[in-house]
Design an enzyme around this catalytic site. Structure first.
Site, PDB file in Angstrom:
ATOM      1  N   ASP A  56       0.820  -1.210   0.000  1.00 52.60           N
ATOM      2  CA  ASP A  56       0.000   0.000   0.000  1.00 52.60           C
ATOM      3  C   ASP A  56       0.854   1.262   0.000  1.00 52.60           C
ATOM      4  OD1 ASP A  56       0.908  -0.549   2.603  1.00 52.60           O
ATOM      5  OD2 ASP A  56      -1.072  -1.079   3.344  1.00 52.60           O
ATOM      6  N   ASP A  65      -7.656  -3.336  14.422  1.00 52.68           N
ATOM      7  CA  ASP A  65      -9.063  -3.490  14.014  1.00 52.68           C
ATOM      8  C   ASP A  65      -9.221  -4.647  13.020  1.00 52.68           C
ATOM      9  OD1 ASP A  65      -7.924  -2.472  11.696  1.00 52.68           O
ATOM     10  OD2 ASP A  65      -9.304  -0.777  11.490  1.00 52.68           O
ATOM     11  N   GLU A  83      -9.827  -1.973   5.382  1.00 53.13           N
ATOM     12  CA  GLU A  83     -10.462  -1.761   6.681  1.00 53.13           C
ATOM     13  C   GLU A  83     -11.693  -2.655   6.804  1.00 53.13           C
ATOM     14  OE1 GLU A  83      -8.854  -0.217   8.792  1.00 53.13           O
ATOM     15  OE2 GLU A  83      -8.043   1.706   8.128  1.00 53.13           O
TER      16      GLU A  83
HETATM   17  C1  F6R Z   1       1.319  -1.737   6.126  1.00 51.93           C
HETATM   18  C2  F6R Z   1       0.064  -2.425   6.272  1.00 51.93           C
HETATM   19  C3  F6R Z   1      -0.721  -2.423   7.538  1.00 51.93           C
HETATM   20  C4  F6R Z   1       0.097  -2.825   8.756  1.00 51.93           C
HETATM   21  C5  F6R Z   1      -0.771  -2.770  10.007  1.00 51.93           C
HETATM   22  C6  F6R Z   1       0.017  -3.071  11.250  1.00 51.93           C
HETATM   23  O1  F6R Z   1       1.840  -1.939   4.816  1.00 51.93           O
HETATM   24  O2  F6R Z   1      -0.327  -2.971   5.330  1.00 51.93           O
HETATM   25  O3  F6R Z   1      -1.794  -3.312   7.398  1.00 51.93           O
HETATM   26  O4  F6R Z   1       0.609  -4.113   8.582  1.00 51.93           O
HETATM   27  O5  F6R Z   1      -1.353  -1.513  10.113  1.00 51.93           O
HETATM   28  O6  F6R Z   1       0.939  -2.055  11.468  1.00 51.93           O
HETATM   29  P1  F6R Z   1       2.112  -2.204  12.514  1.00 51.93           P
HETATM   30  O7  F6R Z   1       2.971  -3.308  12.010  1.00 51.93           O
HETATM   31  O8  F6R Z   1       2.846  -0.892  12.486  1.00 51.93           O
HETATM   32  O9  F6R Z   1       1.491  -2.519  13.818  1.00 51.93           O
END
Ligand code: F6R
Length: 260
Positions: free
Chosen positions: A67, A136, A143
């Site tokens: 992303d 979440d 999401e």
């Molecule tokens: C980032 C992504 C997100 C993260 C998620 C967890 O490329 O795709 O889905 O994997 O927000 O983030 P962290 O690892 O910072 O807790």
């Protein structure tokens, strides 16, 4: 059912996953690696950079990011272009022209998803996708409520995700509202999913994803539809799993011929 491996520290998860990726790359130099950003995969990238220093050659590996934020210049230190360059491309010695991050530029946003899907298709598909998970339950920036068939497209971040990511920016107001993200359908096309989660804050989302009903309310539960998933977690992230005894038993009796 996903294979669940509970390790003592994020560092040991990093070593386990990096050793597996390195041996795959040694067998198949043009390996296609799906990279996540955020804090979770950093131990994997750290261990992979050690393997690169020890002589593993990653120069032919293609990498695809999950992303990117919309409207953040690629040169911004927190754009995923910058993060992937800093945490993955340079330490592993990847070739920049083989690394793809969705295009979050406003001027070309309408075609960003389609262009990224075309690049993915031309690569022959992702061999191994590293995934983190949001508190979440989000996967990439899909999401809750995201379609399991979704492809790369623009998604609006929830306020909870923006607050979670505010630590990388000055304040929550500086976190972009939109992202271009691989869809759940895109992610499910990868040949092997490796989901990592560390810390208590991930325990509920992890258990719901691995063991709960398959529902778009928990995007992470899409992994239950995939044929090859490895979940690597620490004790805190594993604390809400109901079938923990079984995972440990299965791991203990894993045949030597069965890899990650
Ligand atoms: C980032 C992504 C997100 C993260 C998620 C967890 O490329 O795709 O889905 O994997 O927000 O983030 P962290 O690892 O910072 O807790």
């Amino acid at each position: 059912m996903a294979e669940v491996i509970v390790v003592s520290t994020p560092g040991s998860a990093g070593t386990l996953v990096a050793d597996h990726i390195s041996s795959r790359v040694e067998q198949q130099p043009q390996f296609v690696l799906g990279v996540a950003t955020g804090s979770t995969p950093l131990p994997v990238y750290g261990a992979l950079s050690e393997r690169a220093n020890e002589g593993v050659d990653f120069s032919q590996v293609q990498a695809f990011a999950l992303d990117e934020y919309v409207g953040l210049p690629a040169s911004h230190p927190e754009s995923y272009h910058s993060v992937v360059d800093r945490e993955v491309v340079r330490p592993l010695g990847l070739s920049r022209e083989l690394v793809h991050v969705p295009d979050g530029a406003l001027g070309s946003i309408q075609t960003a998803g389609e262009r990224f899907e075309q690049l993915l298709a031309a690569s022959g598909g992702v061999d191994l996708q590293i995934l983190g998970i949001g508190g979440d339950g989000h996967l990439a920036f899909n999401e809750p409520g995201s379609s399991f068939g979704s492809l790369t497209r623009v998604k609006t971040l929830t306020q909870a995700t923006r607050e979670a990511n505010a630590r990388f920016f000055g304040s929550v107001d500086d976190v972009p509202i939109h992202s271009v993200t691989q869809g759940l359908g895109t992610i499910l096309r990868a040949r092997h999913l490796v989901l990592l989660a560390f810390g208590e804050a991930k325990a509920k989302a992890l258990a719901a994803s691995v063991e709960g009903p398959v529902t778009s309310s928990v995007p992470g539960s899409a992994i239950q539809l995939h044929h090859h998933v490895t979940v690597v977690v620490d004790e805190a992230a594993a604390s809400e799993l109901q079938h923990r005894d079984y995972y440990d038993w299965a791991l203990q009796h894993k045949p030597s011929w069965q890899g990650l």
